[in-house]
Design a protein around this motif. Structure first.
Motif, mmCIF file in Angstrom:
data_model
loop_
_atom_site.group_PDB
_atom_site.id
_atom_site.type_symbol
_atom_site.label_atom_id
_atom_site.label_comp_id
_atom_site.label_asym_id
_atom_site.label_seq_id
_atom_site.Cartn_x
_atom_site.Cartn_y
_atom_site.Cartn_z
ATOM 1 N N ASN A 187 -44.022 -67.814 44.207
ATOM 2 C CA ASN A 187 -43.490 -68.948 43.465
ATOM 3 C C ASN A 187 -44.291 -69.246 42.205
ATOM 4 O O ASN A 187 -43.858 -70.042 41.371
ATOM 5 N N ALA A 188 -45.482 -68.674 42.074
ATOM 6 C CA ALA A 188 -46.326 -68.912 40.906
ATOM 7 C C ALA A 188 -46.830 -67.581 40.364
ATOM 8 O O ALA A 188 -47.992 -67.221 40.562
ATOM 9 N N PRO A 189 -45.983 -66.800 39.684
ATOM 10 C CA PRO A 189 -46.389 -65.480 39.200
ATOM 11 C C PRO A 189 -47.510 -65.541 38.168
ATOM 12 O O PRO A 189 -48.249 -64.575 38.004
ATOM 13 N N PHE A 190 -47.650 -66.678 37.464
ATOM 14 C CA PHE A 190 -48.717 -66.782 36.469
ATOM 15 C C PHE A 190 -50.091 -66.739 37.126
ATOM 16 O O PHE A 190 -51.066 -66.333 36.487
ATOM 17 N N THR A 191 -50.183 -67.139 38.389
ATOM 18 C CA THR A 191 -51.465 -67.065 39.092
ATOM 19 C C THR A 191 -51.864 -65.610 39.302
ATOM 20 O O THR A 191 -53.031 -65.239 39.117
ATOM 21 N N GLU A 192 -50.908 -64.785 39.693
ATOM 22 C CA GLU A 192 -51.197 -63.365 39.875
ATOM 23 C C GLU A 192 -51.591 -62.718 38.548
ATOM 24 O O GLU A 192 -52.487 -61.856 38.505
ATOM 25 N N GLU A 193 -50.970 -63.160 37.462
ATOM 26 C CA GLU A 193 -51.277 -62.573 36.157
ATOM 27 C C GLU A 193 -52.706 -62.876 35.736
ATOM 28 O O GLU A 193 -53.445 -61.986 35.301
ATOM 29 N N ILE A 194 -53.120 -64.152 35.843
ATOM 30 C CA ILE A 194 -54.475 -64.487 35.427
ATOM 31 C C ILE A 194 -55.507 -63.866 36.358
ATOM 32 O O ILE A 194 -56.586 -63.454 35.936
ATOM 33 N N MET A 195 -55.179 -63.754 37.656
ATOM 34 C CA MET A 195 -56.106 -63.117 38.589
ATOM 35 C C MET A 195 -56.284 -61.645 38.241
ATOM 36 O O MET A 195 -57.408 -61.111 38.281
ATOM 37 N N SER A 196 -55.207 -60.961 37.868
ATOM 38 C CA SER A 196 -55.308 -59.561 37.469
ATOM 39 C C SER A 196 -56.153 -59.410 36.212
ATOM 40 O O SER A 196 -56.987 -58.493 36.107
ATOM 41 N N ASN A 197 -55.974 -60.325 35.248
ATOM 42 C CA ASN A 197 -56.744 -60.249 34.007
ATOM 43 C C ASN A 197 -58.232 -60.434 34.264
ATOM 44 O O ASN A 197 -59.075 -59.734 33.681
ATOM 45 N N ILE A 198 -58.575 -61.383 35.142
ATOM 46 C CA ILE A 198 -59.984 -61.631 35.441
ATOM 47 C C ILE A 198 -60.601 -60.423 36.135
ATOM 48 O O ILE A 198 -61.715 -59.982 35.797
ATOM 49 N N LEU A 199 -59.898 -59.849 37.106
ATOM 50 C CA LEU A 199 -60.435 -58.693 37.823
ATOM 51 C C LEU A 199 -60.594 -57.485 36.897
ATOM 52 O O LEU A 199 -61.574 -56.734 37.011
ATOM 53 N N GLU A 200 -59.659 -57.297 35.982
ATOM 54 C CA GLU A 200 -59.780 -56.174 35.052
ATOM 55 C C GLU A 200 -60.965 -56.364 34.109
ATOM 56 O O GLU A 200 -61.650 -55.392 33.758
ATOM 57 N N ARG A 201 -61.236 -57.621 33.695
ATOM 58 C CA ARG A 201 -62.403 -57.852 32.846
ATOM 59 C C ARG A 201 -63.699 -57.575 33.606
ATOM 60 O O ARG A 201 -64.717 -57.241 33.000
ATOM 61 N N LEU A 202 -63.651 -57.709 34.918
ATOM 62 C CA LEU A 202 -64.828 -57.420 35.746
ATOM 63 C C LEU A 202 -64.903 -55.961 36.155
ATOM 64 O O LEU A 202 -65.771 -55.577 36.945
ATOM 65 N N GLY A 203 -63.967 -55.138 35.662
ATOM 66 C CA GLY A 203 -64.010 -53.714 35.934
ATOM 67 C C GLY A 203 -63.240 -53.276 37.152
ATOM 68 O O GLY A 203 -63.393 -52.138 37.616
ATOM 69 N N VAL A 204 -62.380 -54.132 37.705
ATOM 70 C CA VAL A 204 -61.583 -53.796 38.885
ATOM 71 C C VAL A 204 -60.159 -53.512 38.431
ATOM 72 O O VAL A 204 -59.486 -54.392 37.871
ATOM 73 N N ASN A 205 -59.674 -52.315 38.667
ATOM 74 C CA ASN A 205 -58.328 -51.916 38.248
ATOM 75 C C ASN A 205 -57.334 -52.268 39.348
ATOM 76 O O ASN A 205 -57.371 -51.733 40.452
#
Length: 370
Positions: A60-78
């Motif tokens: 119901n909140a796809p924007f949460t998944e988007e920001i979580m993916s961005n944060i993990l990618e900045r930390l080096g997690v693909n």
């Protein structure tokens, strides 16, 4: 009973009515804002982690998944192409106010509010979130453990919520990274902006400031502005001039005002409220309608069907009113209150009476309904 109702009405009116008379002189710093010396609002979009299954539903909140993916990618997690739907994260908006003269490295409080369908932010931790001002620049970075002021419990068939668990604060949760460019020491003129514009109050501020310096250093420009000439104050800097005037005492003038809160029945009057001679009559009508239908069944072993016969009882009750009561003109607040209390009505009825008195042109004050 009439005497008790009168006392209740009087108590509701007098809750704050006597305060202005006791206020006396007020410091200039509590009456004005110094031009240019103000805070700036900051806002950011971040992620709260560590929730105990009370986070956003990612479907119901796809924007949460988007920001979580961005944060993990900045930390080096693909995480590209991965399907993950944890319930311990929530997307939030972070707000703060950058105070005047805040310096880099200083800390400010922040407020965190959920924007998805998270149930609670209790126990969550805000991940590093940049805070932007209206110009789009980053002025602070927030991070820390959230202190939420509510609680929630849910079962299969019911839930209990106390307070607002989807909003919380982080004391000293943001660190200032950029300073607001403002050179107070370079000013030749400084304006004092009154929070409640009034010509009389502005004139008194001008007189008090000039008296403190022994010469004309302040001039009233309008009802909301007094201009201070820094050079004529003969002080080392504008800051020294403000330090000398901000604690000077001035007795402010305020508009006559009546404020009513219809939800709680509270009535607040200022000391300058006046009322003209008027006659008031008040009464209440209560309309009652009761439906008591009767089910009529056929006799045993007889052909037929059950029929519901409607039965309605209607009545109108009129409570005895106060008749036509005269409210004498009041020259002081105590006389106005005494005249209104003589009507002997409840606070909520008093609000309706005050509205009618204002409509009749007999209440000489600004009428504010909240």
């Amino acid at each position: 009973m009439r005497h008790i109702r009168s006392l209740i009405a009087g108590f509701a009116i007098l809750i704050l009515a006597g305060l202005p008379a006791l206020a006396g002189p007020i410091r200039i710093k509590d009456l004005v804002e110094f031009d240019g010396v103000r805070g700036n609002d900051l806002v950011g979009y971040g992620l709260v982690v560590g929730l105990n299954g009370t986070g956003d539903g990612l479907r119901n909140a796809p924007f949460t998944e988007e920001i979580m993916s961005n944060i993990l990618e900045r930390l080096g997690v693909n995480v590209a192409g991965e399907q993950f739907r944890p319930k311990n994260v929530a997307a939030v908006l972070v707000t703060a106010s950058l105070p005047p003269f805040a310096r880099a490295g200083g800390q400010i409080d922040v407020t965190v509010s959920a924007i998805g369908d998270a149930e609670s932010l209790l126990g969550g931790t805000l991940v590093m979130t940049p805070l932007n001002a209206a110009d789009g620049q980053i002025y602070a970075v927030a991070q820390g453990t959230i202190i939420a002021g509510g609680a929630a419990a849910r079962g299969e068939a019911a839930e209990v919520v106390q307070g607002v668990p989807t909003s919380g604060t982080i004391p000293a949760g943001a660190r200032v990274e950029r300073e607001i460019a403002f050179e107070l020491g370079s000013l030749d003129q400084l304006r004092l902006a009154l929070r409640e514009p009034d010509f009389t109050t502005a004139g008194r501020i001008e007189a008090v400031v000039n008296s403190a310096f022994g010469r004309a250093v302040a001039v009233m420009l309008d009802s909301g502005t007094v201009q201070l000439d820094i050079a004529r104050t003969r002080t080392a800097s504008p800051a020294h001039a403000l330090a000398q005037i901000e604690n000077l005492l001035v007795e402010p003038e305020r508009k006559a005002r009546v404020v009513v809160d219809q939800r709680s029945g509270t009535i607040v009057m200022g000391q300058d409220v006046r009322i003209s001679r008027i006659a008031v009559s008040q009464g209440n009508l209560t309309l009652r309608i009761e439906e008591t239908p009767i089910a009529v069944q056929p006799n045993p072993f007889a052909e037929g069907e059950t029929v519901v016969v409607p039965r309605t009882a209607a009545a109108i009750d009129e409570e005895p009113g106060i008749g036509l009561a005269e409210v004498p003109p009041g020259t002081t607040l105590s006389e106005v209150v005494a005249g209104l209390n003589a009507l002997g009505v409840a606070p909520r009825d008093m609000i309706d009476i005050l509205k009618s008195i204002k409509a009749a042109g007999a209440l000489h004050a600004e009428f504010v309904v909240r």
